[in-house]
Write a protein that holds these residues in place. Structure first.
Motif, mmCIF file in Angstrom:
data_model
loop_
_atom_site.group_PDB
_atom_site.id
_atom_site.type_symbol
_atom_site.label_atom_id
_atom_site.label_comp_id
_atom_site.label_asym_id
_atom_site.label_seq_id
_atom_site.Cartn_x
_atom_site.Cartn_y
_atom_site.Cartn_z
ATOM 1 N N ASN A 244 0.850 -1.182 0.000
ATOM 2 C CA ASN A 244 0.000 0.000 0.000
ATOM 3 C C ASN A 244 0.888 1.235 0.000
ATOM 4 O OD1 ASN A 244 -3.004 -0.822 0.446
ATOM 5 N ND2 ASN A 244 -1.847 -2.088 1.893
ATOM 6 N N ARG A 245 0.419 2.280 -0.626
ATOM 7 C CA ARG A 245 1.185 3.528 -0.647
ATOM 8 C C ARG A 245 1.339 4.052 0.775
ATOM 9 N NH1 ARG A 245 0.338 7.878 -5.302
ATOM 10 N NH2 ARG A 245 1.397 6.143 -6.334
ATOM 11 N N PRO A 246 2.557 4.462 1.160
ATOM 12 C CA PRO A 246 2.778 4.974 2.521
ATOM 13 C C PRO A 246 1.807 6.099 2.860
ATOM 14 C CG PRO A 246 4.876 4.649 1.400
ATOM 15 C CD PRO A 246 3.801 4.423 0.369
ATOM 16 N N GLY A 247 1.251 6.007 4.060
ATOM 17 C CA GLY A 247 0.327 7.032 4.521
ATOM 18 C C GLY A 247 -1.120 6.737 4.233
ATOM 19 N N THR A 248 -1.394 5.719 3.408
ATOM 20 C CA THR A 248 -2.789 5.427 3.063
ATOM 21 C C THR A 248 -3.452 4.511 4.081
ATOM 22 O OG1 THR A 248 -2.074 3.581 1.651
ATOM 23 C CG2 THR A 248 -2.355 5.739 0.605
ATOM 24 N N VAL A 249 -2.659 3.621 4.683
ATOM 25 C CA VAL A 249 -3.183 2.732 5.730
ATOM 26 C C VAL A 249 -2.129 2.655 6.830
ATOM 27 C CG1 VAL A 249 -4.556 1.348 4.119
ATOM 28 C CG2 VAL A 249 -2.223 0.650 4.656
ATOM 29 N N PRO A 250 -2.533 2.340 8.063
ATOM 30 C CA PRO A 250 -1.540 2.214 9.137
ATOM 31 C C PRO A 250 -0.539 1.092 8.830
ATOM 32 C CG PRO A 250 -3.771 2.367 10.023
ATOM 33 C CD PRO A 250 -3.926 2.189 8.554
ATOM 34 N N ASN A 251 0.709 1.371 9.111
ATOM 35 C CA ASN A 251 1.780 0.380 8.935
ATOM 36 C C ASN A 251 1.810 -0.200 7.527
ATOM 37 O OD1 ASN A 251 2.480 0.564 11.756
ATOM 38 N ND2 ASN A 251 0.735 -0.783 12.212
ATOM 39 N N ALA A 252 1.627 0.668 6.555
ATOM 40 C CA ALA A 252 1.596 0.217 5.159
ATOM 41 C C ALA A 252 2.933 -0.392 4.759
ATOM 42 C CB ALA A 252 1.256 1.386 4.236
ATOM 43 N N LYS A 253 2.883 -1.512 4.054
ATOM 44 C CA LYS A 253 4.074 -2.124 3.487
ATOM 45 C C LYS A 253 4.201 -1.683 2.035
ATOM 46 C CE LYS A 253 3.795 -6.360 6.262
ATOM 47 N NZ LYS A 253 3.681 -7.849 6.195
ATOM 48 N N THR A 254 5.414 -1.418 1.624
ATOM 49 C CA THR A 254 5.634 -1.072 0.228
ATOM 50 C C THR A 254 7.066 -1.417 -0.140
ATOM 51 O OG1 THR A 254 5.287 0.659 -1.446
ATOM 52 C CG2 THR A 254 6.426 1.309 0.582
ATOM 53 N N LEU A 255 7.392 -1.315 -1.411
ATOM 54 C CA LEU A 255 8.760 -1.547 -1.865
ATOM 55 C C LEU A 255 9.583 -0.315 -1.558
ATOM 56 C CD1 LEU A 255 7.915 -3.183 -5.308
ATOM 57 C CD2 LEU A 255 8.624 -4.359 -3.211
ATOM 58 N N ARG A 256 10.694 -0.485 -0.857
ATOM 59 C CA ARG A 256 11.485 0.651 -0.409
ATOM 60 C C ARG A 256 12.662 0.959 -1.324
ATOM 61 N NH1 ARG A 256 8.340 3.602 2.830
ATOM 62 N NH2 ARG A 256 7.115 2.212 4.167
ATOM 63 N N CYS A 257 12.885 0.126 -2.305
ATOM 64 C CA CYS A 257 13.969 0.398 -3.251
ATOM 65 C C CYS A 257 13.409 1.155 -4.450
ATOM 66 C CB CYS A 257 14.599 -0.921 -3.723
ATOM 67 S SG CYS A 257 13.469 -2.006 -4.614
ATOM 68 N N PRO A 258 14.269 1.780 -5.264
ATOM 69 C CA PRO A 258 13.795 2.384 -6.512
ATOM 70 C C PRO A 258 13.154 1.322 -7.409
ATOM 71 C CG PRO A 258 16.013 3.128 -6.002
ATOM 72 C CD PRO A 258 15.706 2.035 -5.036
ATOM 73 N N VAL A 259 12.027 1.681 -8.014
ATOM 74 C CA VAL A 259 11.281 0.742 -8.856
ATOM 75 C C VAL A 259 10.959 1.415 -10.191
ATOM 76 C CG1 VAL A 259 9.178 -0.636 -9.087
ATOM 77 C CG2 VAL A 259 10.239 -0.376 -6.839
ATOM 78 N N MET A 260 11.174 0.692 -11.285
ATOM 79 C CA MET A 260 10.678 1.120 -12.588
ATOM 80 C C MET A 260 9.627 0.120 -13.046
ATOM 81 S SD MET A 260 12.577 2.184 -16.161
ATOM 82 C CE MET A 260 13.248 0.559 -16.594
ATOM 83 N N LEU A 261 8.388 0.585 -13.154
ATOM 84 C CA LEU A 261 7.298 -0.227 -13.672
ATOM 85 C C LEU A 261 7.220 -0.039 -15.178
ATOM 86 C CD1 LEU A 261 4.533 0.571 -11.031
ATOM 87 C CD2 LEU A 261 5.976 -1.461 -11.129
#
Length: 396
Positions: A258-275
């Motif tokens: 989940n995008r940081p700040g959208t839900v409590p304790n959101a998990k996301t990819l912390r490295c640079p990502v190119m989609l």
């Protein structure tokens, strides 16, 4: 001991962007696609330096091919293919492209085949339990440890992109960056599951997989390319093993991000990502949704114009160019041939990592190294989105 919790990296990159690259050349048709029917186009590597390994992991053997050896603190480039393919069918065209070879000769490159998907794989015995998508991700630290990599830059397509994303969530300290093509972060609902089962009853396995790899437009209009892949999937990949991988991919769970700040304790990819996704790809909606769940300060969204489900095959030039910019944005500077910028060859001397901490911003890193060429701002306009700026080092 590996950490099995997310390690927060305050890595700052350029803001979220959607880049639409003009078509370098049309999707392969006619003579070009006819040439693909020869398996050598897919399966014969240009280099003879690739070495094959079977690596023990907690969930069975992994077949891996590697070229080069670890170079200082530089990460390895590690790839993971889509379902229905293997590293050769998925990546040979891309990694054999001249500009991509100019980049990768500065890195060790490691291709991972999902269990039983490599060329010449033996059929799994009856009752074999294929690893789950989470277990496939948990097999990768064994590869990293076996070769002594400090961390990797992952390049994944489809199912392989999902596996690499899971890997980065579980073992963030092992992943320096990710290029995720055609990723779908969503598990299948029961309606999708039923539709897949029905399709399996009415279509052959290669045809079912083709509908995952190509859009309906490609299946109808780009018959030479599709037919060449139909032949390769049917002849090169063990069908029983493929069925197990296909079933496991279709039973995957939602990627827990989940995008940081959208839900409590959101998990996301912390490295640079190119989609990356083609604008005529079946995975487009999934990639757009994945983009909405990632941190916009560390995510680049590349939508390739006039490209279908396999941009690494149909437009390797544009993708290798984007990959070069991605590496430069992470602090790896390539002195490579750039015909557009220089009108000739630029000395291909080295690729070095900027002297920066993993928590430093790209801007501060640029301003802190007076010996490097001045940064220039690379801007691309997107339909309806206006202009977005991305600061990158380009050696001209």
């Amino acid at each position: 001991m590996m950490k099995e919790r997310l390690l927060l990296h305050d890595v700052t990159m350029a803001g979220l962007q959607e880049l639409r690259f003009p078509e370098e050349k049309p999707l392969l048709r006619g003579q070009e696609a006819a040439e693909l029917e020869n398996s050598d186009t897919f399966l014969l590597a240009v280099d003879t330096d690739w070495k094959e390994h079977d690596i023990e992991t907690p969930y069975g053997l992994l077949h891996v091919v590697i070229r080069g050896s670890p170079k200082g603190n530089r990460p390895a480039i590690l790839t993971y293919h889509d379902v229905g393919l293997n590293h050769k069918l998925c990546f040979n065209t891309f990694f054999n492209f001249e500009d991509m070879q100019e980049i990768t000769k500065h890195f060790v490159v490691c291709h991972v085949d999902a269990p039983g998907q490599q060329v010449g794989a033996s059929q799994f015995p009856q009752g074999y339990q294929f690893p789950s998508m989470e277990q496939l991700a948990a097999m990768l630290p064994s590869v990293v440890q076996h070769f002594g990599f400090k961390y990797v830059i992952g390049i994944g397509v489809g199912a392989g992109a999902y596996v690499l994303a899971k890997f980065a969530l579980i073992f963030p300290d092992l992943v320096e960056g990710l290029v995720l093509m055609n990723i779908d972060p969503n598990g299948k609902g029961w309606i999708d599951w039923a539709a897949t089962k029905l399709s399996g009853l009415t279509s052959t396995l290669p045809d079912t997989v083709l509908s995952h790899l190509f859009s309906q437009e490609e299946l109808v209009n780009n018959t030479e390319l599709v037919q060449s892949y139909r032949q390769q999937i049917g002849n090169v990949v063990n069908q029983a093993n493929l069925q197990l991988f296909w079933n496991m991919y279709n039973s995957r769970r939602d990627l827990d991000i989940n995008r940081p700040g959208t839900v409590p304790n959101a998990k996301t990819l912390r490295c640079p990502v190119m989609l990356v996704v083609g604008d005529n790809a079946p995975a487009e909606d999934g990639v757009v949704e994945c983009n909405s769940k990632l941190d916009p300060t560390t995510t680049t969204f590349l939508k390739m114009a006039d490209s279908g489900g396999l941009p690494q095959v149909t437009q390797p030039g544009k993708l290798s160019e984007a990959f070069k910019y991605f590496l430069q944005g992470m602090g790896y500077i390539a002195y490579l041939k750039d015909r557009r910028l220089s009108g000739g060859a630029v000395p291909s001397a080295s690729m070095t990592r900027l002297a920066r901490s993993r928590t430093a911003s790209l801007t501060s890193a640029s301003s802190g190294d007076g010996s490097r060429p001045p940064a220039c701002t690379h801007s691309e306009s997107s339909e309806g989105l206006g202009q977005v700026n991305h600061t990158m080092e380009v050696s001209c």
